[in-house]
Scaffold this motif. Structure first.
Motif, PDB file in Angstrom:
ATOM      1  N   GLU A 356     -12.119  -1.106 -19.916  1.00 26.18           N
ATOM      2  CA  GLU A 356     -13.043  -2.021 -19.272  1.00 26.18           C
ATOM      3  C   GLU A 356     -12.419  -2.560 -17.989  1.00 26.18           C
ATOM      4  O   GLU A 356     -11.354  -3.180 -18.003  1.00 26.18           O
ATOM      5  N   VAL A 357     -13.102  -2.311 -16.883  1.00 20.59           N
ATOM      6  CA  VAL A 357     -12.588  -2.702 -15.574  1.00 20.59           C
ATOM      7  C   VAL A 357     -12.604  -4.225 -15.434  1.00 20.59           C
ATOM      8  O   VAL A 357     -13.575  -4.890 -15.813  1.00 20.59           O
ATOM      9  N   ASP A 358     -11.515  -4.773 -14.926  1.00 22.16           N
ATOM     10  CA  ASP A 358     -11.348  -6.201 -14.622  1.00 22.16           C
ATOM     11  C   ASP A 358     -11.166  -7.081 -15.861  1.00 22.16           C
ATOM     12  O   ASP A 358     -11.006  -8.296 -15.732  1.00 22.16           O
ATOM     13  N   LYS A 359     -11.173  -6.485 -17.052  1.00 19.86           N
ATOM     14  CA  LYS A 359     -10.949  -7.302 -18.243  1.00 19.86           C
ATOM     15  C   LYS A 359      -9.503  -7.765 -18.311  1.00 19.86           C
ATOM     16  O   LYS A 359      -9.209  -8.920 -18.646  1.00 19.86           O
ATOM     17  N   GLU A 360      -8.579  -6.851 -18.011  1.00 21.51           N
ATOM     18  CA  GLU A 360      -7.156  -7.159 -17.968  1.00 21.51           C
ATOM     19  C   GLU A 360      -6.576  -6.568 -16.692  1.00 21.51           C
ATOM     20  O   GLU A 360      -7.188  -5.709 -16.053  1.00 21.51           O
ATOM     21  N   ARG A 361      -5.364  -7.036 -16.343  1.00 26.24           N
ATOM     22  CA  ARG A 361      -4.711  -6.486 -15.143  1.00 26.24           C
ATOM     23  C   ARG A 361      -4.531  -4.988 -15.318  1.00 26.24           C
ATOM     24  O   ARG A 361      -4.131  -4.516 -16.370  1.00 26.24           O
ATOM     25  N   PRO A 362      -4.838  -4.200 -14.274  1.00 22.49           N
ATOM     26  CA  PRO A 362      -4.724  -2.746 -14.392  1.00 22.49           C
ATOM     27  C   PRO A 362      -3.294  -2.310 -14.663  1.00 22.49           C
ATOM     28  O   PRO A 362      -2.339  -2.902 -14.138  1.00 22.49           O
ATOM     29  N   ALA A 363      -3.143  -1.246 -15.464  1.00 22.56           N
ATOM     30  CA  ALA A 363      -1.808  -0.805 -15.857  1.00 22.56           C
ATOM     31  C   ALA A 363      -1.588   0.688 -15.656  1.00 22.56           C
ATOM     32  O   ALA A 363      -0.445   1.153 -15.677  1.00 22.56           O
ATOM     33  N   LYS A 364      -2.655   1.446 -15.484  1.00 24.89           N
ATOM     34  CA  LYS A 364      -2.483   2.886 -15.312  1.00 24.89           C
ATOM     35  C   LYS A 364      -1.900   3.181 -13.936  1.00 24.89           C
ATOM     36  O   LYS A 364      -2.342   2.643 -12.917  1.00 24.89           O
ATOM     37  N   LYS A 365      -0.882   4.077 -13.900  1.00 23.08           N
ATOM     38  CA  LYS A 365      -0.217   4.419 -12.642  1.00 23.08           C
ATOM     39  C   LYS A 365      -0.364   5.918 -12.385  1.00 23.08           C
ATOM     40  O   LYS A 365      -0.117   6.734 -13.271  1.00 23.08           O
ATOM     41  N   VAL A 366      -0.759   6.255 -11.189  1.00 22.81           N
ATOM     42  CA  VAL A 366      -0.819   7.649 -10.746  1.00 22.81           C
ATOM     43  C   VAL A 366      -0.288   7.700  -9.320  1.00 22.81           C
ATOM     44  O   VAL A 366      -0.588   6.822  -8.497  1.00 22.81           O
ATOM     45  N   VAL A 367       0.504   8.727  -9.016  1.00 20.53           N
ATOM     46  CA  VAL A 367       1.114   8.867  -7.694  1.00 20.53           C
ATOM     47  C   VAL A 367       0.630  10.159  -7.043  1.00 20.53           C
ATOM     48  O   VAL A 367       0.713  11.238  -7.641  1.00 20.53           O
ATOM     49  N   ALA A 368       0.127  10.041  -5.829  1.00 21.75           N
ATOM     50  CA  ALA A 368      -0.193  11.209  -5.008  1.00 21.75           C
ATOM     51  C   ALA A 368       0.824  11.293  -3.881  1.00 21.75           C
ATOM     52  O   ALA A 368       1.413  10.279  -3.469  1.00 21.75           O
ATOM     53  N   VAL A 369       1.052  12.511  -3.393  1.00 28.09           N
ATOM     54  CA  VAL A 369       1.980  12.678  -2.277  1.00 28.09           C
ATOM     55  C   VAL A 369       1.395  13.667  -1.287  1.00 28.09           C
ATOM     56  O   VAL A 369       0.821  14.697  -1.667  1.00 28.09           O
ATOM     57  N   CYS A 370       1.491  13.309  -0.034  1.00 28.54           N
ATOM     58  CA  CYS A 370       1.155  14.209   1.064  1.00 28.54           C
ATOM     59  C   CYS A 370       2.461  14.668   1.697  1.00 28.54           C
ATOM     60  O   CYS A 370       3.307  13.842   2.054  1.00 28.54           O
ATOM     61  N   HIS A 371       2.625  15.970   1.781  1.00 29.10           N
ATOM     62  CA  HIS A 371       3.858  16.523   2.364  1.00 29.10           C
ATOM     63  C   HIS A 371       3.493  17.399   3.548  1.00 29.10           C
ATOM     64  O   HIS A 371       2.476  18.102   3.530  1.00 29.10           O
ATOM     65  N   GLY A 372       4.328  17.344   4.583  1.00 29.82           N
ATOM     66  CA  GLY A 372       4.069  18.186   5.741  1.00 29.82           C
ATOM     67  C   GLY A 372       5.291  18.343   6.621  1.00 29.82           C
ATOM     68  O   GLY A 372       6.333  17.737   6.381  1.00 29.82           O
ATOM     69  N   PRO A 373       5.158  19.159   7.668  1.00 24.99           N
ATOM     70  CA  PRO A 373       6.272  19.353   8.607  1.00 24.99           C
ATOM     71  C   PRO A 373       6.444  18.148   9.511  1.00 24.99           C
ATOM     72  O   PRO A 373       5.753  17.134   9.355  1.00 24.99           O
ATOM     73  N   ASP A 374       7.353  18.266  10.454  1.00 22.92           N
ATOM     74  CA  ASP A 374       7.620  17.209  11.437  1.00 22.92           C
ATOM     75  C   ASP A 374       6.387  16.365  11.721  1.00 22.92           C
ATOM     76  O   ASP A 374       5.378  16.876  12.215  1.00 22.92           O
ATOM     77  N   PRO A 375       6.449  15.059  11.394  1.00 25.96           N
ATOM     78  CA  PRO A 375       5.238  14.233  11.528  1.00 25.96           C
ATOM     79  C   PRO A 375       4.813  13.976  12.961  1.00 25.96           C
ATOM     80  O   PRO A 375       3.621  13.824  13.246  1.00 25.96           O
ATOM     81  N   GLY A 376       5.766  13.925  13.876  1.00 28.39           N
ATOM     82  CA  GLY A 376       5.447  13.513  15.232  1.00 28.39           C
ATOM     83  C   GLY A 376       4.614  14.518  16.000  1.00 28.39           C
ATOM     84  O   GLY A 376       3.710  14.138  16.757  1.00 28.39           O
ATOM     85  N   TYR A 377       4.872  15.815  15.795  1.00 31.48           N
ATOM     86  CA  TYR A 377       4.253  16.808  16.657  1.00 31.48           C
ATOM     87  C   TYR A 377       3.626  17.966  15.860  1.00 31.48           C
ATOM     88  O   TYR A 377       2.430  18.225  15.991  1.00 31.48           O
ATOM     89  N   VAL A 378       4.407  18.624  15.012  1.00 32.94           N
ATOM     90  CA  VAL A 378       3.861  19.752  14.251  1.00 32.94           C
ATOM     91  C   VAL A 378       2.862  19.257  13.211  1.00 32.94           C
ATOM     92  O   VAL A 378       1.745  19.777  13.103  1.00 32.94           O
ATOM     93  N   GLY A 379       3.244  18.231  12.440  1.00 27.12           N
ATOM     94  CA  GLY A 379       2.349  17.685  11.437  1.00 27.12           C
ATOM     95  C   GLY A 379       1.114  17.053  12.048  1.00 27.12           C
ATOM     96  O   GLY A 379      -0.014  17.230  11.567  1.00 27.12           O
TER      97      GLY A 379
END
Length: 440
Positions: A356-379
């Motif tokens: 139930e949403v908002d009944k208790e403080r949320p506890a589920k954790k999920v991590v996403a990651v974006c990976h790529g080459p050099d962020p400044g120019y190639v990425g």
């Protein structure tokens, strides 16, 4: 549907993509990305800038380096941000303009205006919230009427964060309440100085913090009420440690475009799509505690003096000295760029399926990651060219009306995750067997 008129007869004589600012440091990498990716085979491409000689020299250099003969056949257009007619002429020949000329707060608006008035879509790599929000205020209505799409922050600022939050929101398997994002730059043994164009944009961004008009624009473009969350993001002290793969990282708040961009995306998703708002806090990791403390001190001093015009001009005139070599006019070398990469982590917290949403403080954790080459120019080049491709090839999956959008609001239904993956920028859920870039 009032779609961007890609199929209109008058668009048939236009180039698919015009790269404006092609001879700049980032612009050259964008042209290279277009030339070397099979995704753009068959697309008509032109390069634009002030100097025909420099543009032709760029094309000759890229032809030698890449071995792609077609590059030498790219058309050359002459355009200058100080000459509105030249920008209009460029826009009349473009389906999508990739604008690589910054700082955008100085030079960006004229290009956006030319694009809107002459029926071209526009993408940029701005990380300047003041500029991005002003474009919403001034050109959203006109872009809707013209049926064109203006999409800002299509580079490392802020595709990994904005689309990463969207990716996690759709793959959370429950209800996502909030995210904390952590940008990690990986450099090789040769180090990695940043081009001074980024430094100048940073100074101008800091100076805009005291501008009352900037705050007024922000309130104006997000004027409708938003729900107040029952559970907010837990407080984190400005200097803290965060467990990341391979190491514990010291991190500090990231004060630039990512959070304002995601906030705009969530505002749109709530009011247009009736989706729950996801809160966000953004951080950047800086390495050791000592390096992080020094960076905080440096940024605090620079930010203070950037607020005043005279000291800001001094900082602008001496970027290498004032940044202790972190920013250099020539930017990084090809070796430094080749050794660099990034990981952008999105830590999501919410409620699992059936909870139930908002009944208790949320506890589920999920991590996403974006990976790529050099962020400044190639990425960044990978990101903005993927955005341009989504505008060209996914017309029916764009929002039903033109306008000024964030990347998530413009591209959430398109194949942009596939385009990004093909360019070397991937999104994945950690510790879960999912195909990269898959949307549920």
């Amino acid at each position: 549907r009032n779609h961007y008129p890609l199929a209109a007869t008058q668009m048939s004589c236009r180039y698919d993509i015009v790269v404006y600012g092609a001879t700049g440091f980032t612009g050259g990498y964008i042209v290279r990305a277009l030339a070397t990716s099979a995704q753009f085979k068959g697309k008509t491409i032109a390069v634009a800038g002030r100097s025909e000689e420099k543009l032709r020299a760029l094309l000759e250099e890229l032809t030698r380096e890449t071995g792609v003969h077609d590059v030498s056949q790219y058309e050359v257009l002459i355009a200058d941000s100080s000459n509105e007619e030249s920008l209009a002429a460029m826009a009349r020949q473009a389906r999508v303009i990739i604008n690589a000329v910054g700082p955008y707060i100085l030079y960006g608006e004229a290009v956006v205006r030319a694009a809107v008035e002459n029926g071209a879509c526009h993408v940029d790599i701005s990380g300047e919230p003041a500029f991005l929000e002003r474009m919403v205020q001034k050109y959203d209505k006109a872009a809707r009427e013209k049926g064109v799409y203006i999409v800002g922050a299509c580079g490392f600022d802020s595709i990994p964060c904005d689309l990463g939050t969207e990716f996690l929101k759709r793959n959370f398997e429950g209800t996502l309440a909030y995210v904390e994002t952590f940008a990690r730059m990986n450099q090789g043994s040769a180090g990695y100085p940043v081009n001074t164009g980024t430094y100048e944009s940073m100074l101008l961004g800091v100076s805009s913090l005291l501008d009352r008009n900037v705050r007024q624009v922000h309130r104006e473009i997000m004027s409708d009420p938003m729900p107040q969350p029952k559970y907010t993001i837990p407080f984190r002290i400005p200097l803290s440690r965060q467990p990341l793969p391979k190491a514990l990282a010291w991190c500090v708040p990231f004060p630039f475009a990512d959070k304002p961009i995601v906030d705009r995306s969530q505002y749109y998703d709530f009011h247009v799509n009736n989706k729950r708002v996801v809160q966000i806090s953004s951080y950047i990791t800086l390495g050791s505690l000592f390096k992080t403390i020094l960076s905080i001190i440096w940024l605090s001093v620079i930010s203070f003096f950037a607020l005043f015009s005279r000291s800001r001009e001094f900082l602008k005139a001496h970027p290498e000295m004032c940044s202790f070599g972190m920013f250099r006019r020539n930017g990084p070398t090809k070796q430094q760029i080749g050794e660099a990469s990034f990981d952008y982590f999105i830590f999501g917290t919410g409620w699992g399926q059936g909870e139930e949403v908002d009944k208790e403080r949320p506890a589920k954790k999920v991590v996403a990651v974006c990976h790529g080459p050099d962020p400044g120019y190639v990425g960044t080049s990978a990101c903005i060219t993927s955005a341009a491709l989504a505008l060209l090839d996914d017309n029916e999956k764009l929002p039903k009306e033109g306008g000024v959008y964030t990347t998530a609001t413009a591209f959430r239904e398109t194949q942009i995750f596939e385009y990004l993956r093909n360019m070397g920028v991937t999104f994945a859920i950690q510790d879960r067997e999912k195909k990269e870039g898959q949307l549920l």
